[in-house]
Design a protein around this motif. Sequence first.
Motif, PDB file in Angstrom:
ATOM      1  N   ASP A  32     105.726  -3.372 -25.802  1.00 15.48           N
ATOM      2  CA  ASP A  32     106.748  -2.783 -26.666  1.00 15.48           C
ATOM      3  C   ASP A  32     106.801  -3.415 -28.060  1.00 15.48           C
ATOM      4  OD1 ASP A  32     108.477  -0.643 -26.861  1.00 15.48           O
ATOM      5  OD2 ASP A  32     110.240  -1.818 -26.332  1.00 15.48           O
ATOM      6  N   THR A  34     106.385  -3.284 -31.862  1.00 16.61           N
ATOM      7  CA  THR A  34     106.641  -2.106 -32.692  1.00 16.61           C
ATOM      8  C   THR A  34     105.533  -1.774 -33.683  1.00 16.61           C
ATOM      9  OG1 THR A  34     107.847  -3.426 -34.307  1.00 16.61           O
ATOM     10  CG2 THR A  34     109.139  -2.405 -32.551  1.00 16.61           C
ATOM     11  N   SER A 107     111.502  -5.013 -34.131  1.00 15.99           N
ATOM     12  CA  SER A 107     112.106  -4.877 -32.805  1.00 15.99           C
ATOM     13  C   SER A 107     112.711  -3.484 -32.667  1.00 15.99           C
ATOM     14  CB  SER A 107     113.171  -5.945 -32.587  1.00 15.99           C
ATOM     15  OG  SER A 107     114.190  -5.845 -33.538  1.00 15.99           O
ATOM     16  N   ARG A 108     112.739  -3.030 -31.449  1.00 15.47           N
ATOM     17  CA  ARG A 108     113.306  -1.701 -31.172  1.00 15.47           C
ATOM     18  C   ARG A 108     114.814  -1.739 -31.381  1.00 15.47           C
ATOM     19  NH1 ARG A 108     109.015   1.194 -31.330  1.00 15.47           N
ATOM     20  NH2 ARG A 108     107.462   0.775 -29.781  1.00 15.47           N
TER      21      ARG A 108
END
Length: 111
Positions: A32, A34, A107-108
């Motif tokens: 995950d 980005t 970051s998400r």
Amino acid sequence: MKELGLTRMVKIEVVVRAADAEVVRELLLTADVTGWTSLSGVSGFGHHGSHEGRLIFNDRSGLVMVIAVLPDQQAGSVIAGLRQLLTDRPGVMFVSETWVSRPEYFSRQPR
């Protein structure tokens, strides 16, 4: 650095054969992360001798450097995955502290 409005993050730089670069990018995607930057045609000298920065025959025969910046909490799993990858493939990994001005890029965001 915080007084300058910067946020601490982890920078991971990996130099691998071009044929292995997609595996590195998949690992980052799975973790995950980005985004990342890939630099092809990397040159250098190390355990496997000298490597020229030019593409000799195709885009899979040279070296690639993949650079990613991520929050501390993501770094452990990414580093573990890259260490596993590099146990049986040529390449190097560099991990360092870095500071960024726009942490939301790395970051998400909660939805």
